[in-house]
Design a protein around this motif. Structure first.
Motif, PDB file in Angstrom:
ATOM      1  N   LYS A  14      13.096   1.623   5.378  1.00 13.24           N
ATOM      2  CA  LYS A  14      13.276   1.750   3.929  1.00 13.24           C
ATOM      3  C   LYS A  14      12.258   0.862   3.223  1.00 13.24           C
ATOM      4  O   LYS A  14      12.165  -0.320   3.531  1.00 13.24           O
ATOM      5  N   VAL A  15      11.522   1.449   2.310  1.00  9.12           N
ATOM      6  CA  VAL A  15      10.486   0.719   1.573  1.00  9.12           C
ATOM      7  C   VAL A  15      10.554   1.124   0.106  1.00  9.12           C
ATOM      8  O   VAL A  15      10.691   2.301  -0.204  1.00  9.12           O
ATOM      9  N   THR A  16      10.479   0.134  -0.788  1.00  2.85           N
ATOM     10  CA  THR A  16      10.373   0.447  -2.210  1.00  2.85           C
ATOM     11  C   THR A  16       9.013  -0.017  -2.705  1.00  2.85           C
ATOM     12  O   THR A  16       8.808  -1.220  -2.917  1.00  2.85           O
ATOM     13  N   PRO A  17       8.054   0.926  -2.828  1.00  2.00           N
ATOM     14  CA  PRO A  17       6.722   0.521  -3.286  1.00  2.00           C
ATOM     15  C   PRO A  17       6.754   0.044  -4.739  1.00  2.00           C
ATOM     16  O   PRO A  17       7.419   0.667  -5.575  1.00  2.00           O
ATOM     17  N   ASP A  18       6.088  -1.085  -5.003  1.00  2.00           N
ATOM     18  CA  ASP A  18       6.103  -1.598  -6.374  1.00  2.00           C
ATOM     19  C   ASP A  18       5.187  -0.760  -7.263  1.00  2.00           C
ATOM     20  O   ASP A  18       4.445   0.104  -6.798  1.00  2.00           O
ATOM     21  N   LYS A  19       5.236  -1.069  -8.551  1.00  2.00           N
ATOM     22  CA  LYS A  19       4.500  -0.320  -9.575  1.00  2.00           C
ATOM     23  C   LYS A  19       2.997  -0.209  -9.279  1.00  2.00           C
ATOM     24  O   LYS A  19       2.362   0.795  -9.589  1.00  2.00           O
ATOM     25  N   PHE A  20       2.425  -1.256  -8.708  1.00  2.00           N
ATOM     26  CA  PHE A  20       0.967  -1.293  -8.516  1.00  2.00           C
ATOM     27  C   PHE A  20       0.530  -0.897  -7.099  1.00  2.00           C
ATOM     28  O   PHE A  20      -0.654  -0.971  -6.785  1.00  2.00           O
ATOM     29  N   LEU A  21       1.518  -0.470  -6.280  1.00  2.00           N
ATOM     30  CA  LEU A  21       1.163  -0.069  -4.910  1.00  2.00           C
ATOM     31  C   LEU A  21       0.069   1.009  -4.888  1.00  2.00           C
ATOM     32  O   LEU A  21      -0.890   0.906  -4.109  1.00  2.00           O
ATOM     33  N   PRO A  22       0.175   2.071  -5.739  1.00  2.00           N
ATOM     34  CA  PRO A  22      -0.875   3.107  -5.687  1.00  2.00           C
ATOM     35  C   PRO A  22      -2.270   2.560  -5.994  1.00  2.00           C
ATOM     36  O   PRO A  22      -3.259   3.073  -5.472  1.00  2.00           O
ATOM     37  N   HIS A  23      -2.351   1.518  -6.796  1.00  3.94           N
ATOM     38  CA  HIS A  23      -3.656   0.903  -7.080  1.00  3.94           C
ATOM     39  C   HIS A  23      -4.195   0.229  -5.813  1.00  3.94           C
ATOM     40  O   HIS A  23      -5.362   0.368  -5.480  1.00  3.94           O
ATOM     41  N   ARG A  24      -3.319  -0.502  -5.134  1.00  3.40           N
ATOM     42  CA  ARG A  24      -3.776  -1.178  -3.911  1.00  3.40           C
ATOM     43  C   ARG A  24      -4.099  -0.167  -2.812  1.00  3.40           C
ATOM     44  O   ARG A  24      -5.062  -0.327  -2.066  1.00  3.40           O
ATOM     45  N   TYR A  25      -3.286   0.900  -2.736  1.00  3.33           N
ATOM     46  CA  TYR A  25      -3.568   1.926  -1.719  1.00  3.33           C
ATOM     47  C   TYR A  25      -4.891   2.635  -2.040  1.00  3.33           C
ATOM     48  O   TYR A  25      -5.669   2.956  -1.129  1.00  3.33           O
ATOM     49  N   ALA A  26      -5.161   2.868  -3.323  1.00  2.00           N
ATOM     50  CA  ALA A  26      -6.432   3.488  -3.727  1.00  2.00           C
ATOM     51  C   ALA A  26      -7.597   2.616  -3.253  1.00  2.00           C
ATOM     52  O   ALA A  26      -8.571   3.111  -2.677  1.00  2.00           O
ATOM     53  N   GLY A  27      -7.469   1.313  -3.455  1.00  2.00           N
ATOM     54  CA  GLY A  27      -8.524   0.397  -3.021  1.00  2.00           C
ATOM     55  C   GLY A  27      -8.686   0.382  -1.512  1.00  2.00           C
ATOM     56  O   GLY A  27      -9.797   0.414  -0.992  1.00  2.00           O
ATOM     57  N   ALA A  28      -7.562   0.380  -0.795  1.00  2.00           N
ATOM     58  CA  ALA A  28      -7.618   0.314   0.672  1.00  2.00           C
ATOM     59  C   ALA A  28      -8.151   1.607   1.274  1.00  2.00           C
ATOM     60  O   ALA A  28      -8.874   1.589   2.259  1.00  2.00           O
ATOM     61  N   SER A  29      -7.791   2.742   0.672  1.00  2.00           N
ATOM     62  CA  SER A  29      -8.132   4.045   1.271  1.00  2.00           C
ATOM     63  C   SER A  29      -9.389   4.658   0.680  1.00  2.00           C
ATOM     64  O   SER A  29     -10.015   5.509   1.303  1.00  2.00           O
ATOM     65  N   GLY A  30      -9.737   4.266  -0.551  1.00  2.00           N
ATOM     66  CA  GLY A  30     -10.886   4.874  -1.234  1.00  2.00           C
ATOM     67  C   GLY A  30     -10.520   6.115  -2.029  1.00  2.00           C
ATOM     68  O   GLY A  30     -11.385   6.771  -2.591  1.00  2.00           O
TER      69      GLY A  30
END
Lengths: 131, 148
Positions: A14-30
């Motif tokens: 179970k994981v609750t991604p925080d509000k800014f997770l998509p920003h960090r994932y965008a940076g990590a994945s490109g």
């Protein structure tokens, strides 16, 4: 004797991604597709708000399958998923599933990633090899 | 717009990606992976790796540069605004280690209409500097609103 028995339930990640997770994932994945990081853009194309990257959620499914097989990254041999819905930050994601094949140390899981009733990824199959 | 299938069978030149340890750490952190084999050289070597190892799904990082140009190739002519990621399959081989040079080639396997949607199927094959296969992937993208 197999590492697991067919029909055995697995998961519970179970994981609750925080509000800014998509920003960090965008940076990590490109992957900077604005539907993941720009609320106004997302709403302009008809989405309720920014949505999570499908491959981020697949990353959680991979983690659940790998953890189940002992945590070694070499355990995960194959992962196949179908993306079926959109998922949102700040909402809990649960990955769960069951064993559908078991042959000695080689085991196949059928997995689902869901936010409540919303099945974001389903028909995920993971081939793992127990140490 | 009728579905254009000219790109079926087309392959694109190999894309090379050099794997860096901070990129592995960044990716592992975002997904919530805390096994030291993704962060610490000593722990990774004790576990039998040549160095800090990339999580299996790090494949999205080293293949991004191979898939990106393909989606915008005029021969593929995909309506990007109406595209969704439909399905994904990865089959892993040799682990990817910090410092590896990964070379990925992409092939268009199929483009076909179904239920008013266009299905675009691409395959990538990624090998390391020793020629070992590290990951083979099938990417399915779906474009809504096509004429059959």
């Amino acid at each position: 004797m197999s590492a697991k028995e067919k029909g055995e339930k697995i998961g519970g990640l179970k994981v609750t991604p925080d509000k800014f997770l998509p920003h960090r994932y965008a940076g990590a994945s490109g992957d900077f597709n604005p539907i993941h990081i720009d609320k106004e853009f997302a709403q302009m194309v008809g989405l309720p708000s920014t949505i999570l990257h499908g491959l981020y959620v697949m990353g959680l499914v991979a983690k659940a399958a790998t953890d189940e097989a002992g945590g070694d990254p070499r355990a995960l041999k194959r992962l196949s998923v179908q993306f079926r819905g959109m998922s949102m930050p700040e909402t809990e994601i649960e990955v769960s599933g069951e064993v559908i094949e078991a042959d000695g140390s080689d085991v196949t899981f059928d997995l689902i990633a869901a936010q409540g009733e919303n099945q974001v990824i389903r028909n995920a199959t993971a081939d793992v090899s127990y140490p | 717009m009728a579905l254009k299938t000219d790109a079926v069978g087309k392959s694109w030149p190999a894309y090379e990606y050099e794997v860096g340890r901070e990129k592995i750490r960044e990716y592992a952190q975002v997904i919530g992976l805390d096994d030291p084999v993704y962060f610490d050289e000593k722990a990774a070597k004790e576990a039998g790796f040549r160095g800090i190892v990339a999580p299996p799904m790090f494949v999205v990082v080293y293949t991004a540069g191979a898939m990106g140009p393909v989606l915008f190739d005029p021969e593929v002519e995909m309506n990007f605004a109406a595209m969704v990621h439909g399905g994904q399959e990865f089959q892993w081989g040799e682990p990817v280690i910090s410092g590896d040079l990964i070379s990925t080639t992409t092939t268009c396997k199929d483009i076909y209409p179904k239920d008013g949607k266009g299905f675009y199927v691409f395959e990538t094959e990624s090998k390391n500097q020793n020629g070992d296969l590290v990951c083979k992937a099938t990417w399915t993208n779906i474009v809504r609103g096509i004429e059959e």
